[in-house]
Motif scaffolding. Structure first.
Motif, PDB file in Angstrom:
ATOM      1  N   ALA A  64       0.844  -1.210   0.000  1.00 33.24           N
ATOM      2  CA  ALA A  64       0.000   0.000   0.000  1.00 33.24           C
ATOM      3  C   ALA A  64       0.873   1.252   0.000  1.00 33.24           C
ATOM      4  O   ALA A  64       0.621   2.207  -0.745  1.00 33.24           O
ATOM      5  N   PHE A  65       1.917   1.222   0.819  1.00 31.83           N
ATOM      6  CA  PHE A  65       2.856   2.348   0.882  1.00 31.83           C
ATOM      7  C   PHE A  65       3.505   2.573  -0.489  1.00 31.83           C
ATOM      8  O   PHE A  65       3.595   3.701  -0.985  1.00 31.83           O
ATOM      9  N   LYS A  66       3.947   1.483  -1.114  1.00 37.70           N
ATOM     10  CA  LYS A  66       4.664   1.611  -2.393  1.00 37.70           C
ATOM     11  C   LYS A  66       3.732   2.008  -3.538  1.00 37.70           C
ATOM     12  O   LYS A  66       4.117   2.747  -4.438  1.00 37.70           O
ATOM     13  N   ARG A  67       2.491   1.519  -3.506  1.00 36.22           N
ATOM     14  CA  ARG A  67       1.540   1.887  -4.552  1.00 36.22           C
ATOM     15  C   ARG A  67       1.320   3.400  -4.549  1.00 36.22           C
ATOM     16  O   ARG A  67       1.168   4.032  -5.586  1.00 36.22           O
ATOM     17  N   LYS A  68       1.351   3.972  -3.353  1.00 39.79           N
ATOM     18  CA  LYS A  68       1.078   5.405  -3.222  1.00 39.79           C
ATOM     19  C   LYS A  68       2.311   6.253  -3.480  1.00 39.79           C
ATOM     20  O   LYS A  68       2.231   7.251  -4.195  1.00 39.79           O
ATOM     21  N   PHE A  69       3.457   5.862  -2.919  1.00 39.81           N
ATOM     22  CA  PHE A  69       4.620   6.751  -2.921  1.00 39.81           C
ATOM     23  C   PHE A  69       5.702   6.356  -3.928  1.00 39.81           C
ATOM     24  O   PHE A  69       6.510   7.187  -4.315  1.00 39.81           O
ATOM     25  N   ILE A  70       5.781   5.101  -4.294  1.00 43.12           N
ATOM     26  CA  ILE A  70       6.839   4.652  -5.207  1.00 43.12           C
ATOM     27  C   ILE A  70       6.287   4.477  -6.622  1.00 43.12           C
ATOM     28  O   ILE A  70       6.933   4.842  -7.601  1.00 43.12           O
ATOM     29  N   VAL A  71       5.086   3.917  -6.710  1.00 44.10           N
ATOM     30  CA  VAL A  71       4.292   3.818  -7.945  1.00 44.10           C
ATOM     31  C   VAL A  71       4.881   2.853  -8.988  1.00 44.10           C
ATOM     32  O   VAL A  71       4.170   1.987  -9.501  1.00 44.10           O
ATOM     33  N   THR A  72       6.171   3.016  -9.310  1.00 44.76           N
ATOM     34  CA  THR A  72       6.750   2.213 -10.393  1.00 44.76           C
ATOM     35  C   THR A  72       7.059   0.784  -9.960  1.00 44.76           C
ATOM     36  O   THR A  72       7.339  -0.072 -10.795  1.00 44.76           O
ATOM     37  N   ASP A  73       7.035   0.519  -8.661  1.00 40.48           N
ATOM     38  CA  ASP A  73       7.338  -0.824  -8.155  1.00 40.48           C
ATOM     39  C   ASP A  73       6.453  -1.028  -6.936  1.00 40.48           C
ATOM     40  O   ASP A  73       6.519  -0.263  -5.979  1.00 40.48           O
ATOM     41  N   VAL A  74       5.580  -2.046  -7.004  1.00 36.13           N
ATOM     42  CA  VAL A  74       4.689  -2.277  -5.857  1.00 36.13           C
ATOM     43  C   VAL A  74       4.905  -3.668  -5.265  1.00 36.13           C
ATOM     44  O   VAL A  74       3.976  -4.349  -4.854  1.00 36.13           O
ATOM     45  N   GLY A  75       6.171  -4.068  -5.213  1.00 34.84           N
ATOM     46  CA  GLY A  75       6.527  -5.360  -4.616  1.00 34.84           C
ATOM     47  C   GLY A  75       6.389  -5.333  -3.097  1.00 34.84           C
ATOM     48  O   GLY A  75       6.080  -4.312  -2.497  1.00 34.84           O
ATOM     49  N   LYS A  76       6.636  -6.514  -2.487  1.00 34.58           N
ATOM     50  CA  LYS A  76       6.403  -6.660  -1.047  1.00 34.58           C
ATOM     51  C   LYS A  76       7.610  -6.287  -0.191  1.00 34.58           C
ATOM     52  O   LYS A  76       7.562  -6.398   1.028  1.00 34.58           O
ATOM     53  N   GLU A  77       8.722  -5.932  -0.838  1.00 34.34           N
ATOM     54  CA  GLU A  77       9.925  -5.593  -0.065  1.00 34.34           C
ATOM     55  C   GLU A  77      10.261  -4.121  -0.275  1.00 34.34           C
ATOM     56  O   GLU A  77       9.975  -3.557  -1.330  1.00 34.34           O
ATOM     57  N   LEU A  78      10.897  -3.545   0.749  1.00 34.50           N
ATOM     58  CA  LEU A  78      11.346  -2.158   0.629  1.00 34.50           C
ATOM     59  C   LEU A  78      12.775  -2.140   0.113  1.00 34.50           C
ATOM     60  O   LEU A  78      13.665  -2.735   0.726  1.00 34.50           O
ATOM     61  N   THR A  79      13.017  -1.455  -0.994  1.00 35.01           N
ATOM     62  CA  THR A  79      14.375  -1.295  -1.498  1.00 35.01           C
ATOM     63  C   THR A  79      15.071  -0.184  -0.701  1.00 35.01           C
ATOM     64  O   THR A  79      14.440   0.511   0.099  1.00 35.01           O
ATOM     65  N   ASP A  80      16.368   0.011  -0.951  1.00 32.44           N
ATOM     66  CA  ASP A  80      17.087   1.107  -0.286  1.00 32.44           C
ATOM     67  C   ASP A  80      16.412   2.443  -0.583  1.00 32.44           C
ATOM     68  O   ASP A  80      16.263   3.288   0.300  1.00 32.44           O
ATOM     69  N   TYR A  81      16.008   2.624  -1.838  1.00 29.85           N
ATOM     70  CA  TYR A  81      15.349   3.876  -2.222  1.00 29.85           C
ATOM     71  C   TYR A  81      14.033   4.044  -1.450  1.00 29.85           C
ATOM     72  O   TYR A  81      13.752   5.125  -0.905  1.00 29.85           O
ATOM     73  N   ASP A  82      13.235   2.962  -1.380  1.00 27.86           N
ATOM     74  CA  ASP A  82      11.954   3.026  -0.668  1.00 27.86           C
ATOM     75  C   ASP A  82      12.162   3.410   0.801  1.00 27.86           C
ATOM     76  O   ASP A  82      11.376   4.169   1.373  1.00 27.86           O
ATOM     77  N   ARG A  83      13.245   2.860   1.397  1.00 23.45           N
ATOM     78  CA  ARG A  83      13.507   3.164   2.808  1.00 23.45           C
ATOM     79  C   ARG A  83      13.853   4.640   2.994  1.00 23.45           C
ATOM     80  O   ARG A  83      13.500   5.251   4.006  1.00 23.45           O
ATOM     81  N   ARG A  84      14.526   5.211   2.011  1.00 26.52           N
ATOM     82  CA  ARG A  84      14.828   6.655   2.083  1.00 26.52           C
ATOM     83  C   ARG A  84      13.538   7.472   2.030  1.00 26.52           C
ATOM     84  O   ARG A  84      13.371   8.442   2.758  1.00 26.52           O
ATOM     85  N   VAL A  85      12.645   7.048   1.144  1.00 29.91           N
ATOM     86  CA  VAL A  85      11.353   7.749   1.026  1.00 29.91           C
ATOM     87  C   VAL A  85      10.579   7.639   2.347  1.00 29.91           C
ATOM     88  O   VAL A  85      10.055   8.629   2.870  1.00 29.91           O
TER      89      VAL A  85
END
Ligand SMILES: [Zn+2]
Length: 240
Positions: free
Chosen positions: A210-231
């Protein structure tokens, strides 16, 4: 022969209000009160084919779903319930410690099948409506959410096409500072961060998606990448 009597909205409200009187207590009415006001807005896409279909869905007896507003692709806004009434749009839901979002929120449905962009006319109409609601009920900017935010294990609306950044730029919802995505501190706990923002982390993978669908958009996988963690780190620090 008695004719069937149509039940008006007023009758229905009176009937519902009686359920709020405790028969085991004495009744002595206080003089000072008003109607409780909504403090959250939850945005949905209808996953249906037309605004007419959605209006019909919300009027049929058996569906048990509704929303306060429906917005068409052409920007037409249809109100279906008084803002002060509790609509059945969020279902089982949780945000922070609130476990019944329907009781505290307004529901806005956007006519959209879930696989298509939202036209400008529709988003502009939504922004105008949100301006009115935010001012009228003094809704905090953090309290403009998507259905998937409050029911991540069950819902995926609104889809990745929904322009959350555009909303945040106008004061509805939170966005991150793209120019300042520093790595998190060593002791950064991303589960706590999601929880502090408001997500129900009892199903952690669902909360991450849910977090990634909203804030990352281009990747909605189940793990947080380094970039996602920065966001996430950037967003989380906005809550202090
Ligand atoms: Zn929804």
């Amino acid at each position: 022969m008695a004719l069937p009597v149509a039940i008006t909205t007023e009758d229905k409200i009176k009937m519902l209000m009686r359920e709020g009187i405790n028969k085991n207590a004495d009744w002595s009415e206080a003089a000072h009160y008003d109607i409780r006001k909504p403090n959250f807005v939850i945005i949905h896409h209808t996953a249906q084919h037309s605004i007419a279909q959605t209006i019909r869905t919300f009027q049929l007896e058996h569906t048990k779903v509704s929303a306060h507003y429906v917005i068409g692709k052409d920007g037409r806004v249809v109100q279906m319930l008084n803002d002060y009434l509790r609509s059945w749009h969020a279902g089982r839901s949780k945000w922070g410690n609130i476990t019944d979002m329907n009781s505290v929120s307004l529901g806005i449905e956007l006519d959209n099948n879930g696989r298509e962009p939202f036209p400008d006319a529709q988003i502009n109409a939504l922004l105008t409506l949100l301006d009115t609601l935010k001012a009228k009920y003094q809704i905090p900017f953090t309290n403009f959410l998507g259905h998937a935010d409050v029911a991540p294990a069950r819902k995926n609306d609104p889809s990745v096409f929904f322009p959350w950044k555009r909303l945040a730029d106008r004061g509805f919802g939170v966005w991150y500072d793209e120019s300042n995505l520093v790595p998190p501190a060593d002791n950064f706990n991303y589960v706590d961060a999601l929880r502090i923002i408001g997500y129900d982390v009892s199903n952690l993978h669902a909360a991450i998606v849910a977090f990634k669908r909203k804030f990352i958009v281009t990747d909605v996988g189940k793990e947080l990448t380094d970039y996602d963690r920065r966001v996430l780190y950037n967003l989380y620090r906005r809550y202090f």
